[in-house]
Design a protein around this motif. Structure first.
Motif, PDB file in Angstrom:
ATOM      1  N   VAL A  38       0.847  -1.185   0.000  1.00 61.39           N
ATOM      2  CA  VAL A  38       0.000   0.000   0.000  1.00 61.39           C
ATOM      3  C   VAL A  38       0.883   1.236   0.000  1.00 61.39           C
ATOM      4  O   VAL A  38       1.831   1.322   0.778  1.00 61.39           O
ATOM      5  CB  VAL A  38      -0.920   0.017   1.242  1.00 61.39           C
ATOM      6  N   ASP A  39       0.569   2.175  -0.858  1.00 64.93           N
ATOM      7  CA  ASP A  39       1.264   3.449  -0.862  1.00 64.93           C
ATOM      8  C   ASP A  39       0.654   4.321   0.240  1.00 64.93           C
ATOM      9  O   ASP A  39      -0.579   4.368   0.377  1.00 64.93           O
ATOM     10  CB  ASP A  39       1.076   4.120  -2.230  1.00 64.93           C
ATOM     11  N   PRO A  40       1.473   4.998   1.032  1.00 68.74           N
ATOM     12  CA  PRO A  40       0.923   5.860   2.085  1.00 68.74           C
ATOM     13  C   PRO A  40      -0.099   6.874   1.568  1.00 68.74           C
ATOM     14  O   PRO A  40      -1.029   7.240   2.288  1.00 68.74           O
ATOM     15  CB  PRO A  40       2.162   6.566   2.646  1.00 68.74           C
ATOM     16  N   ALA A  41       0.028   7.284   0.317  1.00 65.42           N
ATOM     17  CA  ALA A  41      -0.937   8.229  -0.262  1.00 65.42           C
ATOM     18  C   ALA A  41      -2.327   7.608  -0.388  1.00 65.42           C
ATOM     19  O   ALA A  41      -3.326   8.328  -0.496  1.00 65.42           O
ATOM     20  CB  ALA A  41      -0.456   8.717  -1.621  1.00 65.42           C
ATOM     21  N   ASP A  42      -2.408   6.286  -0.374  1.00 65.00           N
ATOM     22  CA  ASP A  42      -3.694   5.593  -0.483  1.00 65.00           C
ATOM     23  C   ASP A  42      -4.312   5.275   0.873  1.00 65.00           C
ATOM     24  O   ASP A  42      -5.380   4.667   0.941  1.00 65.00           O
ATOM     25  CB  ASP A  42      -3.524   4.297  -1.275  1.00 65.00           C
ATOM     26  N   VAL A  43      -3.644   5.655   1.960  1.00 64.06           N
ATOM     27  CA  VAL A  43      -4.138   5.398   3.314  1.00 64.06           C
ATOM     28  C   VAL A  43      -4.924   6.615   3.785  1.00 64.06           C
ATOM     29  O   VAL A  43      -4.461   7.753   3.668  1.00 64.06           O
ATOM     30  CB  VAL A  43      -2.968   5.106   4.277  1.00 64.06           C
ATOM     31  N   LEU A  44      -6.098   6.377   4.329  1.00 66.26           N
ATOM     32  CA  LEU A  44      -6.922   7.423   4.920  1.00 66.26           C
ATOM     33  C   LEU A  44      -7.114   7.069   6.393  1.00 66.26           C
ATOM     34  O   LEU A  44      -7.629   5.994   6.711  1.00 66.26           O
ATOM     35  CB  LEU A  44      -8.283   7.507   4.217  1.00 66.26           C
ATOM     36  N   ILE A  45      -6.680   7.959   7.273  1.00 67.88           N
ATOM     37  CA  ILE A  45      -6.828   7.726   8.704  1.00 67.88           C
ATOM     38  C   ILE A  45      -8.212   8.192   9.129  1.00 67.88           C
ATOM     39  O   ILE A  45      -8.617   9.325   8.840  1.00 67.88           O
ATOM     40  CB  ILE A  45      -5.743   8.493   9.504  1.00 67.88           C
ATOM     41  N   THR A  46      -8.953   7.315   9.797  1.00 68.20           N
ATOM     42  CA  THR A  46     -10.264   7.660  10.346  1.00 68.20           C
ATOM     43  C   THR A  46     -10.234   7.402  11.849  1.00 68.20           C
ATOM     44  O   THR A  46      -9.244   6.907  12.378  1.00 68.20           O
ATOM     45  CB  THR A  46     -11.380   6.812   9.698  1.00 68.20           C
ATOM     46  N   THR A  47     -11.322   7.701  12.507  1.00 66.71           N
ATOM     47  CA  THR A  47     -11.390   7.451  13.949  1.00 66.71           C
ATOM     48  C   THR A  47     -11.632   5.981  14.255  1.00 66.71           C
ATOM     49  O   THR A  47     -11.646   5.590  15.403  1.00 66.71           O
ATOM     50  CB  THR A  47     -12.495   8.294  14.611  1.00 66.71           C
ATOM     51  N   GLY A  48     -11.822   5.177  13.250  1.00 66.87           N
ATOM     52  CA  GLY A  48     -12.045   3.742  13.411  1.00 66.87           C
ATOM     53  C   GLY A  48     -12.782   3.197  12.208  1.00 66.87           C
ATOM     54  O   GLY A  48     -13.161   3.942  11.295  1.00 66.87           O
ATOM     55  N   SER A  49     -13.002   1.889  12.206  1.00 66.82           N
ATOM     56  CA  SER A  49     -13.636   1.284  11.039  1.00 66.82           C
ATOM     57  C   SER A  49     -15.075   1.756  10.855  1.00 66.82           C
ATOM     58  O   SER A  49     -15.563   1.838   9.732  1.00 66.82           O
ATOM     59  CB  SER A  49     -13.568  -0.243  11.100  1.00 66.82           C
ATOM     60  N   GLN A  50     -15.753   2.113  11.938  1.00 69.36           N
ATOM     61  CA  GLN A  50     -17.130   2.565  11.785  1.00 69.36           C
ATOM     62  C   GLN A  50     -17.195   3.866  10.977  1.00 69.36           C
ATOM     63  O   GLN A  50     -18.061   4.020  10.116  1.00 69.36           O
ATOM     64  CB  GLN A  50     -17.790   2.751  13.147  1.00 69.36           C
ATOM     65  N   GLN A  51     -16.275   4.783  11.213  1.00 66.09           N
ATOM     66  CA  GLN A  51     -16.249   6.000  10.408  1.00 66.09           C
ATOM     67  C   GLN A  51     -15.919   5.672   8.955  1.00 66.09           C
ATOM     68  O   GLN A  51     -16.500   6.242   8.032  1.00 66.09           O
ATOM     69  CB  GLN A  51     -15.252   7.022  10.954  1.00 66.09           C
ATOM     70  N   ALA A  52     -15.006   4.746   8.734  1.00 65.51           N
ATOM     71  CA  ALA A  52     -14.657   4.350   7.372  1.00 65.51           C
ATOM     72  C   ALA A  52     -15.862   3.728   6.665  1.00 65.51           C
ATOM     73  O   ALA A  52     -16.115   4.011   5.482  1.00 65.51           O
ATOM     74  CB  ALA A  52     -13.481   3.385   7.389  1.00 65.51           C
ATOM     75  N   ILE A  53     -16.624   2.902   7.362  1.00 65.21           N
ATOM     76  CA  ILE A  53     -17.828   2.290   6.786  1.00 65.21           C
ATOM     77  C   ILE A  53     -18.822   3.387   6.407  1.00 65.21           C
ATOM     78  O   ILE A  53     -19.433   3.357   5.337  1.00 65.21           O
ATOM     79  CB  ILE A  53     -18.459   1.280   7.768  1.00 65.21           C
ATOM     80  N   ASP A  54     -18.973   4.362   7.284  1.00 62.96           N
ATOM     81  CA  ASP A  54     -19.871   5.481   7.007  1.00 62.96           C
ATOM     82  C   ASP A  54     -19.439   6.223   5.740  1.00 62.96           C
ATOM     83  O   ASP A  54     -20.259   6.523   4.869  1.00 62.96           O
ATOM     84  CB  ASP A  54     -19.906   6.432   8.207  1.00 62.96           C
ATOM     85  N   LEU A  55     -18.151   6.511   5.622  1.00 62.19           N
ATOM     86  CA  LEU A  55     -17.650   7.225   4.441  1.00 62.19           C
ATOM     87  C   LEU A  55     -17.869   6.420   3.164  1.00 62.19           C
ATOM     88  O   LEU A  55     -18.282   6.967   2.129  1.00 62.19           O
ATOM     89  CB  LEU A  55     -16.162   7.543   4.607  1.00 62.19           C
ATOM     90  N   ILE A  56     -17.584   5.122   3.225  1.00 63.91           N
ATOM     91  CA  ILE A  56     -17.790   4.263   2.048  1.00 63.91           C
ATOM     92  C   ILE A  56     -19.264   4.218   1.685  1.00 63.91           C
ATOM     93  O   ILE A  56     -19.633   4.341   0.511  1.00 63.91           O
ATOM     94  CB  ILE A  56     -17.224   2.849   2.299  1.00 63.91           C
ATOM     95  N   GLY A  57     -20.113   4.051   2.691  1.00 62.46           N
ATOM     96  CA  GLY A  57     -21.553   4.032   2.434  1.00 62.46           C
ATOM     97  C   GLY A  57     -22.040   5.316   1.793  1.00 62.46           C
ATOM     98  O   GLY A  57     -22.817   5.298   0.834  1.00 62.46           O
ATOM     99  N   ARG A  58     -21.572   6.444   2.298  1.00 65.54           N
ATOM    100  CA  ARG A  58     -21.999   7.736   1.735  1.00 65.54           C
ATOM    101  C   ARG A  58     -21.505   7.910   0.297  1.00 65.54           C
ATOM    102  O   ARG A  58     -22.152   8.579  -0.504  1.00 65.54           O
ATOM    103  CB  ARG A  58     -21.527   8.877   2.620  1.00 65.54           C
ATOM    104  N   ALA A  59     -20.373   7.305  -0.021  1.00 62.23           N
ATOM    105  CA  ALA A  59     -19.840   7.410  -1.383  1.00 62.23           C
ATOM    106  C   ALA A  59     -20.572   6.490  -2.364  1.00 62.23           C
ATOM    107  O   ALA A  59     -20.714   6.825  -3.539  1.00 62.23           O
ATOM    108  CB  ALA A  59     -18.349   7.084  -1.389  1.00 62.23           C
ATOM    109  N   LEU A  60     -21.038   5.332  -1.890  1.00 63.45           N
ATOM    110  CA  LEU A  60     -21.603   4.329  -2.788  1.00 63.45           C
ATOM    111  C   LEU A  60     -23.125   4.267  -2.820  1.00 63.45           C
ATOM    112  O   LEU A  60     -23.705   3.788  -3.799  1.00 63.45           O
ATOM    113  CB  LEU A  60     -21.079   2.936  -2.408  1.00 63.45           C
ATOM    114  N   VAL A  61     -23.778   4.700  -1.753  1.00 68.15           N
ATOM    115  CA  VAL A  61     -25.198   4.406  -1.565  1.00 68.15           C
ATOM    116  C   VAL A  61     -26.078   5.626  -1.817  1.00 68.15           C
ATOM    117  O   VAL A  61     -25.793   6.720  -1.326  1.00 68.15           O
ATOM    118  CB  VAL A  61     -25.441   3.882  -0.119  1.00 68.15           C
ATOM    119  N   ASN A  62     -27.141   5.392  -2.556  1.00 71.29           N
ATOM    120  CA  ASN A  62     -28.263   6.335  -2.632  1.00 71.29           C
ATOM    121  C   ASN A  62     -29.389   5.728  -1.808  1.00 71.29           C
ATOM    122  O   ASN A  62     -29.493   4.494  -1.692  1.00 71.29           O
ATOM    123  CB  ASN A  62     -28.723   6.530  -4.080  1.00 71.29           C
TER     124      ASN A  62
END
Length: 180
Positions: A38-62
């Motif tokens: 993994v390139d460090p530029a591809d890493v996104l630090i979140t407060t935990g996996s729940q925040q990451a799930i939220d971000l992914i959901g908001r990007a993919l889901v209508n």
């Protein structure tokens, strides 16, 4: 005291949107341990996996879109996906994870994603075999349904048997989440 001595007033400002560069470099180095490049530029630090799930959901889901999860899974993921307006559908599972025949039936109309915990699965503690992981990646490619891999339990090894490689090691398009 240490923080103010070393960073001064910068400690009171906002961090970069992706997270501190030094931390992203260290995370990328740690991921090599489990077979990920993994390139460090591809890493996104979140407060935990729940925040990451939220971000992914908001990007993919209508609102109203289907998002698949394992039948029994992390309640935080269910809550995060529900707040995006997703219709969260639990997939029947066996001891290794989602049953492939059930996935085929539930992926239509096209699901916006499949959230899975392949290692030390919550709440069962079981781990998917390498063969099931390969089958999930093949299913994802065939159906164009993105995989969201929550590998929070990658380091929870209770029987000294190493876990198979992460799904992300099999397919660079897998959304890989982890926590410390």
């Amino acid at each position: 005291d240490h923080v103010f001595r070393t960073l001064g007033a910068d400690a009171l400002g906002y961090a970069p949107r992706q997270g501190l560069e030094r931390l992203r470099v260290l995370v990328a180095e740690d991921l090599r341990r489990v077979g990920l490049t993994v390139d460090p530029a591809d890493v996104l630090i979140t407060t935990g996996s729940q925040q990451a799930i939220d971000l992914i959901g908001r990007a993919l889901v209508n609102a109203g879109d289907t998002f698949l999860t394992e039948g029994q899974t992390y309640s935080g993921a269910l809550n995060a996906l529900a707040t995006t307006g997703a219709r969260v559908v639990g997939v029947p599972c066996d001891d290794e994870g989602p049953e492939l025949a059930a996935l085929d039936a539930l992926a239509r109309p096209r699901a916006k994603g499949l959230y899975v915990i392949p290692s030390s699965r919550n709440p069962t503690g079981t781990t998917m075999s390498a063969a099931r992981r390969e089958a999930l990646v093949a299913w994802s490619r065939a159906t164009s349904v993105p995989l969201v891999e929550d590998d929070y339990g990658a380091d929870l090894n209770l029987d000294d048997t190493p876990s198979p490689p992460p799904l992300r090691a099999l397919d660079p398009d897998v959304f890989y989440l982890g926590t410390f």
